[in-house]
Each structure stands twice: as structure tokens, then as C-alpha cells.
Design a protein around this motif. Structure first.
Motif, mmCIF file in Angstrom:
data_model
loop_
_atom_site.group_PDB
_atom_site.id
_atom_site.type_symbol
_atom_site.label_atom_id
_atom_site.label_comp_id
_atom_site.label_asym_id
_atom_site.label_seq_id
_atom_site.Cartn_x
_atom_site.Cartn_y
_atom_site.Cartn_z
ATOM 1 N N ILE A 83 0.995 -1.255 0.001
ATOM 2 C CA ILE A 83 0.020 0.103 0.135
ATOM 3 C C ILE A 83 0.972 1.268 0.042
ATOM 4 O O ILE A 83 0.660 2.349 -0.742
ATOM 5 C CB ILE A 83 -0.904 -0.161 1.253
ATOM 6 C CG1 ILE A 83 -1.956 -1.119 1.004
ATOM 7 C CG2 ILE A 83 -1.657 1.308 1.290
ATOM 8 C CD1 ILE A 83 -2.823 -1.209 2.107
ATOM 9 N N SER A 84 1.895 1.286 0.714
ATOM 10 C CA SER A 84 2.811 2.256 0.664
ATOM 11 C C SER A 84 3.415 2.659 -0.602
ATOM 12 O O SER A 84 3.684 3.881 -1.084
ATOM 13 C CB SER A 84 3.795 2.217 1.808
ATOM 14 O OG SER A 84 4.769 0.986 1.550
ATOM 15 N N LEU B 230 2.028 18.189 1.692
ATOM 16 C CA LEU B 230 1.355 16.824 1.834
ATOM 17 C C LEU B 230 1.879 16.020 3.013
ATOM 18 O O LEU B 230 1.300 15.307 3.670
ATOM 19 C CB LEU B 230 1.549 16.036 0.564
ATOM 20 C CG LEU B 230 0.788 16.679 -0.620
ATOM 21 C CD1 LEU B 230 1.055 15.767 -1.985
ATOM 22 C CD2 LEU B 230 -0.657 16.647 -0.494
ATOM 23 N N LEU B 231 3.235 15.981 3.206
ATOM 24 C CA LEU B 231 3.917 15.256 4.325
ATOM 25 C C LEU B 231 3.447 15.730 5.777
ATOM 26 O O LEU B 231 2.993 14.826 6.544
ATOM 27 C CB LEU B 231 5.337 15.553 4.231
ATOM 28 C CG LEU B 231 6.300 14.748 5.361
ATOM 29 C CD1 LEU B 231 6.098 13.281 5.397
ATOM 30 C CD2 LEU B 231 7.741 15.087 5.261
ATOM 31 N N ALA B 232 3.180 17.118 5.753
ATOM 32 C CA ALA B 232 2.787 17.594 7.188
ATOM 33 C C ALA B 232 1.185 17.244 7.060
ATOM 34 O O ALA B 232 1.026 17.180 8.560
ATOM 35 C CB ALA B 232 2.740 19.197 7.228
ATOM 36 N N LEU C 243 -2.207 11.506 10.467
ATOM 37 C CA LEU C 243 -2.833 10.087 9.917
ATOM 38 C C LEU C 243 -1.985 9.258 10.458
ATOM 39 O O LEU C 243 -2.449 8.016 10.870
ATOM 40 C CB LEU C 243 -2.962 10.239 8.512
ATOM 41 C CG LEU C 243 -3.592 8.936 7.985
ATOM 42 C CD1 LEU C 243 -4.914 8.395 8.630
ATOM 43 C CD2 LEU C 243 -3.697 8.805 6.561
ATOM 44 N N VAL C 244 -0.548 9.567 10.394
ATOM 45 C CA VAL C 244 0.617 8.422 10.693
ATOM 46 C C VAL C 244 0.411 8.258 12.114
ATOM 47 O O VAL C 244 0.494 7.143 12.578
ATOM 48 C CB VAL C 244 1.871 8.785 10.417
ATOM 49 C CG1 VAL C 244 2.807 7.727 10.543
ATOM 50 C CG2 VAL C 244 1.934 8.816 8.657
ATOM 51 N N VAL C 245 0.252 9.342 12.896
ATOM 52 C CA VAL C 245 0.592 9.326 14.476
ATOM 53 C C VAL C 245 -0.843 8.530 14.793
ATOM 54 O O VAL C 245 -1.017 7.567 15.795
ATOM 55 C CB VAL C 245 0.271 10.686 14.847
ATOM 56 C CG1 VAL C 245 0.106 10.713 16.324
ATOM 57 C CG2 VAL C 245 1.801 11.227 14.767
ATOM 58 N N SER C 246 -2.113 8.862 14.223
ATOM 59 C CA SER C 246 -3.274 8.072 14.409
ATOM 60 C C SER C 246 -3.238 6.530 14.280
ATOM 61 O O SER C 246 -3.518 5.827 15.231
ATOM 62 C CB SER C 246 -4.486 8.584 13.893
ATOM 63 O OG SER C 246 -4.686 9.764 14.028
ATOM 64 N N LEU D 281 -11.572 9.339 12.549
ATOM 65 C CA LEU D 281 -11.123 9.321 11.051
ATOM 66 C C LEU D 281 -11.891 9.009 10.035
ATOM 67 O O LEU D 281 -12.117 9.752 9.240
ATOM 68 C CB LEU D 281 -9.859 8.267 10.992
ATOM 69 C CG LEU D 281 -8.652 8.429 11.835
ATOM 70 C CD1 LEU D 281 -7.930 7.476 11.809
ATOM 71 C CD2 LEU D 281 -8.014 9.466 11.182
ATOM 72 N N SER D 282 -13.107 8.124 10.424
ATOM 73 C CA SER D 282 -14.069 8.124 9.359
ATOM 74 C C SER D 282 -15.168 9.214 8.929
ATOM 75 O O SER D 282 -15.404 9.511 8.115
ATOM 76 C CB SER D 282 -14.967 7.065 9.838
ATOM 77 O OG SER D 282 -15.752 7.256 10.718
ATOM 78 N N LEU D 283 -15.188 10.036 10.016
ATOM 79 C CA LEU D 283 -16.083 11.119 9.946
ATOM 80 C C LEU D 283 -15.093 12.274 9.358
ATOM 81 O O LEU D 283 -15.922 13.055 8.574
ATOM 82 C CB LEU D 283 -16.471 11.647 11.397
ATOM 83 C CG LEU D 283 -17.582 10.857 12.093
ATOM 84 C CD1 LEU D 283 -17.850 11.289 13.650
ATOM 85 C CD2 LEU D 283 -18.867 10.838 11.168
#
Length: 233
Positions: free
Chosen positions: A115-116, A145-147, A152-155, A220-222
């Protein structure tokens, strides 16, 4: 003792001295600590849903997710901190389950890697199409985009930590509100049995999983539609 015969050392406590009593907890919390934890998590989940319709600040859902998991996470940290590493060694794990778990871990790692790769290729193409041939524009858009991807990555890492802790809690204290056959060290809060009951009950694998992972997925879904719209723009 100094040469003058005077002893300035701290006097030892008397054998009959009473230790300070722990602060009493509310009766309803002591009787049903796990139900109180579920009610707390449910209330903050309702606030996460309400945040979507009230259109509050963008960071409020992080606060709601953190507050939803705060009691069970704090109790989990206390229980795991007091538990030696040797308590978590599997004693009844079969060879088949050992290899099967490793197989699932390798499969999941391969899926994440795939996926990555696809996502990085797609992002690279999108950035190049939006920025054109300007190297500075490509770099600026890529950093933006990285910021944007950091939350999302932290989540995702947060949810992985919660799943790992919940897995160990299942082996350590089981699924019951007040575990009968618990592997929690006997010395943990042994002077405050009422507080120990509440802390061990709130350090529940199901409650931790729902409060940490469930509310994160809900938030996240919301917010997925808003993130997709912003990237499309």
C-alpha cells in the motif's frame, strides 16, 4: 552519631505507627468500575459525532479521542508499569499458534509495504501534475502533503500501540471486570484494595481497544470526506 554524643539521623518510624488511609472512592465507582469506564467512553464518542455536525475547531476530535481513552489508558499504564516483563512470557502457547501469529504479522507487513508503494507512486504523480516543472513548487507541495499526513500516521501508530497493550492485558488479567485468576502482581496497590479494584477493572482489554482504536476510527471516518476534498482541491 557525632563525637558529642548527639544523634542527628532521621528517627525510624515506630512499629505501631499507622499508615495514612487511602482516599475513599465513590461507592458506585467501586461497585461497577468497568461500567463507569464504558459510560465515560460512550459520552466522549457522542461528542466526537457531535463535533462533526457542530463544525468545531479541527483539533477538537483529537482532544475527544484522548479524553475517551484517558481513564483506561492511565490505568493500563499503571498496571503494565508495575508488571515485570517475565509475567508476559507465554506458558501455554502451542508451536502452531506461534508460527501462525508470525505468518499473520508478515502478511500484514507485506500489505502495508504494498500500500505504501502504491500510495507513494500516486502521490508523486499527483504532485508532479499539480506543480509542473517547477522544482520549488514540487518541494513545497510535497512538504505540505507530508505535514498533512503526519496526523494520520500518528493516529495509525497510536492504534497499533493500543492493540498491543490490549493484547497483553488479555493475557495478564483476562476479560472479567474483577478477574479471579489475575496475573497482576500482588504488590500492586496492595495497601489500597479499593483503588486496586478500580484500576485493574479499568485496565480492561476490551475497554482499552474500544476507547483507543474504536474512537480513533470513528473520528477518522467522520473526517475522511473533508481530507479527501482538501487533497482533491
Amino acid at each position: 552519631m557525632n563525637p558529642a554524643g548527639e544523634d542527628h539521623s532521621t528517627p525510624a518510624p515506630k512499629l505501631g505507627a499507622r499508615l495514612p488511609r487511602p482516599v475513599p472512592l465513590p461507592g458506585w465507582l467501586s461497585r461497577n468500575p468497568l461500567y463507569a469506564g464504558w459510560a465515560w467512553t460512550g459520552a466522549w464518542a457522542v461528542l466526537i459525532v457531535a463535533d462533526e455536525y457542530l463544525d468545531l475547531a479541527g483539533w477538537t476530535w483529537y482532544a475527544c479521542v484522548g479524553m475517551a481513552a484517558l481513564p483506561t489508558l492511565a490505568c493500563t499504564v499503571a498496571v503494565l508499569h508495575a508488571t515485570p516483563r517475565r509475567y508476559l512470557r507465554p506458558t501455554r502457547e502451542s508451536v502452531l499458534s506461534h508460527f501462525f501469529v508470525r505468518f499473520l504479522a508478515l502478511t500484514a507487513a507485506f500489505l502495508v509495504w504494498g500500500i505504501s508503494v502504491v500510495a507513494s507512486a500516486s502521490i508523486s504523480t499527483t504532485v508532479q501534475a499539480l506543480a509542473g516543472d517547477s522544482e520549488r513548487a514540487v518541494t513545497s507541495l510535497g512538504l505540505s502533503l507530508l505535514a498533512a499526513a503526519v496526523p494520520l500516521v500518528v493516529s495509525v501508530l497510536w492504534m497499533a500501540l493500543i492493540v498491543r497493550c490490549a493484547w497483553f492485558l488479555r493475557r495478564l488479567r483476562g476479560w472479567r471486570q474483577v478477574p479471579v485468576d489475575s496475573r497482576v502482581p500482588a504488590g500492586f496497590l496492595h495497601r489500597a484494595p479499593q483503588l486496586r479494584r478500580v484500576v485493574v477493572a479499568l485496565a480492561h482489554p476490551g475497554l482499552l481497544f474500544v476507547a483507543g482504536v474504536g474512537t480513533s476510527i470513528l473520528a477518522l471516518s467522520l473526517g475522511a470526506a473533508e481530507v479527501t476534498l482538501n487533497l482533491a482541491e
